[in-house]
Design an enzyme around this catalytic site. Structure first.
Site: not given
Ligand code: ADP
Length: 397
Positions: A8, A89, A178, A238, A383
């Protein structure tokens, strides 16, 4: 047994996890941080030990070289060719990828063409992929997309009500994020849904970045994040969804352009912006419990947004059989889970066992009681294992 590396890559970091496949045993994991600096940090965890080193890491290729040297030095591998595949990823797969893809020239070009939709992420992922390719040119790779799982949404769930020619010309739509995590959670959740036909699932991935998905029969029906990871529920820094005129009016009031305000909405809003304290939910919860009014408001906003999306998806799915909490906050914060469940319990008939909920931190289990109309579970996400599985299944099986 074959060794597969899940990667990643961020703009200044490179996270890795080396697996023995198909057993799915984690051999080692780690991260190179502050890439591009003289005081970069390289950390590797192996055999229960953590080895951290501060050293110059000029770029991602150097980080990969350091990683491989470390694997040799620690005798984790005897030679580079023990690594049979890598999986990377990729945040944005746009309209091109509804599943993972072998990393060939076409995949690379498409990921590159999608950089405008995920400027920080996709560019960094490509740098990471190319760094591995430079050091391990013969090792095949797959790209695993955060958006792929959400490609099963119907147009009514992903088209924005803007002039349709923009949607067509510029591929502006909800892509979500996600996806790899939501897909993992849906698969792991099957054990709680064995007696259910056509299971309906609401997965809440609540970390610093957060998104919620509605899943039916294992397929994504709706998801909260939008064109970019700015949309959906409020997050650590955010805004999540807001009236677009807030953007215009803030620009006018603060005499800033759209790009500057976009950065503020991405990096200085959410829990941090409202509380004025931190983007870390632990700090905000602590301040809230000490009586800080803005921290309390920030947390109320977060909980409200999560509850509202769960309600929306309950309707979208025509009911729900299981709600899953996951990621940093979802896995580790019983306070947040309790507040969210309190906010939806009256409408949805949810009852949680507060003791059970308090005990579950970073571990899997049900937190709902037998009487609850909908099951509620905590499932730690993974993940990386999804990336390693795809790399193994697509390249080595
Ligand atoms: P990301 O992958 O999006 O960076 P994570 O899923 O790792 O985020 O989540 C990180 C967040 O999880 C932290 O910012 C923190 O707010 C939250 N978190 C971690 N542990 C706890 C805890 N014990 N209690 C409350 N929040 C926690």
């Amino acid at each position: 047994m074959k060794k597969v590396m899940a990667v990643n890559a961020g703009s200044s970091s490179l996270k890795f996890k080396l697996y023995e496949m198909p057993e799915e045993t984690v051999i080692c994991s780690g991260i190179a941080e502050r890439i591009g600096h003289d005081d970069a940090i390289f950390t590797i965890k192996y055999n229960g030990e953590k080895d951290e080193q501060i050293l110059p890491i000029k770029d991602h290729a150097v980080a990969v070289q350091i990683l491989l040297d470390k694997l040799l030095e620690k005798k984790i591998i005897a030679s580079y060719d023990e690594i049979k595949a890598t999986g990377h990823r990729i945040v944005q797969g746009g309209k091109y990828f509804a599943s993972s893809a072998v990393f060939d020239k076409d995949t690379e070009d498409k990921i590159e063409s999608l950089i405008p939709l995920a400027p920080l992420h996709n560019a960094a992922h490509l740098v990471g992929f190319r760094a591995f390719k430079k050091v391990l040119p013969e090792v095949p790779a797959v790209a695993v997309f955060d958006t792929a799982f959400h490609q099963t949404m119907e147009a009514q769930d992903y088209v924005y009500p803007i002039p349709y020619e923009y949607t067509e010309k510029y591929d502006i739509r909800r892509y979500g994020a996600h996806g790899t995590s939501h897909q993992y959670l849906a698969q792991e959740a099957e054990k709680y849904l064995k007696d259910v036909n056509h299971p309906r699932l609401i997965t809440c991935h609540i970390g610093s970045g957060a998104s919620i998905s509605a899943i039916k029969d294992g397929k994504c029906v709706a998801t909260s994040m939008g064109l970019t990871p700015l949309g959906g529920i409020m997050m650590g820094t955010r805004t999540g969804d807001i009236d677009p005129s807030v953007m215009k009016y803030c620009c006018f009031c603060e005499n800033k352009d759209a790009e500057e305000m976009f950065q503020i909405f991405n990096k200085k809003s959410g829990l941090l912006g409202v509380s004025g304290i931190s983007n870390d939910s632990r700090d905000v919860i602590k301040a809230m419990n000490e009586g800080d009014e803005r921290a309390k408001l920030a947390y109320q906003l977060l909980v409200r947004r999560i509850a509202d999306f769960i309600g929306q998806y309950f309707v979208r799915l025509g009911g729900a059989d299981l709600i899953v909490f996951s990621a940093g906050i979802g896995e580790n914060s019983p306070e947040t889970r309790e507040l969210v469940c309190d906010a939806i319990s009256e409408a949805l008939g949810i009852i949680i066992d507060k003791e059970l909920n308090n005990e579950l931190r970073g571990k899997e289990g049900l937190i709902s009681t037998e009487e609850s109309k909908i099951k509620v579970a905590v499932i730690p996400t993974d993940e990386e294992i999804m990336i390693a599985r795809d790399a193994y299944n697509m390249l080595l099986k």
